[in-house]
Design an enzyme around this catalytic site. Sequence first.
Site, PDB file in Angstrom:
ATOM      1  N   SER A 161       0.839  -1.190   0.000  1.00  0.00           N
ATOM      2  CA  SER A 161       0.000   0.000   0.000  1.00  0.00           C
ATOM      3  C   SER A 161       0.882   1.252   0.000  1.00  0.00           C
ATOM      4  CB  SER A 161      -0.945  -0.046   1.199  1.00  0.00           C
ATOM      5  OG  SER A 161      -1.951   0.936   1.115  1.00  0.00           O
ATOM      6  N   ARG A 231     -11.595   6.239  10.371  1.00  0.00           N
ATOM      7  CA  ARG A 231     -11.160   4.841  10.357  1.00  0.00           C
ATOM      8  C   ARG A 231     -12.265   3.925   9.825  1.00  0.00           C
ATOM      9  NH1 ARG A 231      -6.902   1.653   9.596  1.00  0.00           N
ATOM     10  NH2 ARG A 231      -7.007  -0.291  10.798  1.00  0.00           N
ATOM     11  N   ASP A 326      -9.065  -6.366  -4.547  1.00  0.00           N
ATOM     12  CA  ASP A 326      -8.628  -5.074  -4.016  1.00  0.00           C
ATOM     13  C   ASP A 326      -9.156  -3.980  -4.942  1.00  0.00           C
ATOM     14  OD1 ASP A 326      -7.343  -2.828  -3.060  1.00  0.00           O
ATOM     15  OD2 ASP A 326      -5.319  -3.672  -3.192  1.00  0.00           O
ATOM     16  N   HIS A 359      -8.214  -5.098  -0.172  1.00  0.00           N
ATOM     17  CA  HIS A 359      -6.913  -4.451  -0.021  1.00  0.00           C
ATOM     18  C   HIS A 359      -6.142  -5.029   1.163  1.00  0.00           C
ATOM     19  CE1 HIS A 359      -3.858  -1.443  -0.473  1.00  0.00           C
ATOM     20  NE2 HIS A 359      -4.079  -0.920   0.716  1.00  0.00           N
ATOM     21  N   ASP A 360      -6.833  -5.398   2.212  1.00  0.00           N
ATOM     22  CA  ASP A 360      -6.171  -5.957   3.395  1.00  0.00           C
ATOM     23  C   ASP A 360      -5.505  -7.304   3.134  1.00  0.00           C
ATOM     24  OD1 ASP A 360      -6.483  -3.941   5.186  1.00  0.00           O
ATOM     25  OD2 ASP A 360      -8.106  -4.867   6.329  1.00  0.00           O
TER      26      ASP A 360
END
Length: 390
Positions: A161, A231, A326, A359-360
């Site tokens: 990232s 967040r 992602d 994405h994680d």
Amino acid sequence: MSDTLPVDSVGIVTPQIAHFDTPLALACGQSLSSYQLIYETYGTLNQAASNAILICHALSGDHHAAGYHANEEGIADKKPGWWDSAIGPGKAIDTNKFFVISLNNLGGCCGSTGPVSINPDTQKAWGAEFPLLTVEDWVESQARLADKLGIQTFAAIVGGSLGGMQVLEWSIRFPDRLKAAVIIASAPKLSTQNIAFNEVARQSIRRDPDFFDGQYLDKQTVPTNGLGLARMLGHITYLSDDAMGAKFGRQMRHDHYQYNYGIEFEVESYLRYQGEAFTKRFDANTYMLMTKALDYFDPAAAADGDLAAVLSNAQCEFLLVSFSTDWRFAPERSEEIVDALVKAGKHVSYAKIVADEGHDAFLFPIPRYMNALRSFLTRIGKPLLKEPTE
């Protein structure tokens, strides 16, 4: 205590701090007269200092990438570092072979100089007065840390990232100081949509009445509502729709609708928990700063958008990894870098990993992903790890 830890763990680790008194000129036009970087190391640096790997962290990451911290009684934390699945003896980033360094970037809130640090000119916390930083500034400070540790050339620099952007900048800024670059779930610059997500996150923080234009520490407050919302928004973008659906679906907390604005669905509870937990470990000004650094990153701008031209001086080998679900940093963004490297005549390998985690996924020990990372680093490491002959 070590007997209770996993055998493939680097064990109990203790952070170290490097102090710098040489002023650091920043891209914004300001400078830091002095600063410190907090970092951890895993494994042993060989005599030739040729086996070092630098780990560059993502937006909310820090220096604690592997192993366990312990309290004063020697009791280890329950959770290891954020990339413990990849770093350790026999793991993809093998600490039996490599000396691994992970640091908290400047502007961070975990021990490196940043908004929560004391401004030597005012003897108060920097707060919003801390200068804006860029990926270029981070890479410059990382190079100074390498100098202090006696490392001229890294065997590899690895990041996911925002960390991947730092790796890309290393290959451009210091082409002779790394043998390999591993860029995971990243992009050569943010899309308009990603800049928009970051602006919404920053506005949620700025509009919190406890933000006080970034000087909330002076007021002894924390903009928990705004930071928590930021967040929550970010967390949604880090997950795929399929992953969220599989984990939560439309599961409810009650048998029937309550017809109010409390928590009805399990996904609501999850997001609120993530937002609240984040406010207890992260600083709002740091979040503002790091999202802005993401927005600014665009190395190809120096060559009228020609990324291949910017990468023409790179000397290292590259591994690019993307993940099928992602959508924050879609595979197409990694492929932009791959195409530019091919056009520039560079050695590049690319793996698109099928994964449900969005994405994680770059944080998970997905077998094909770990195998690609391990194989690449093993091949890169072989000539570097040979002991010199008499």
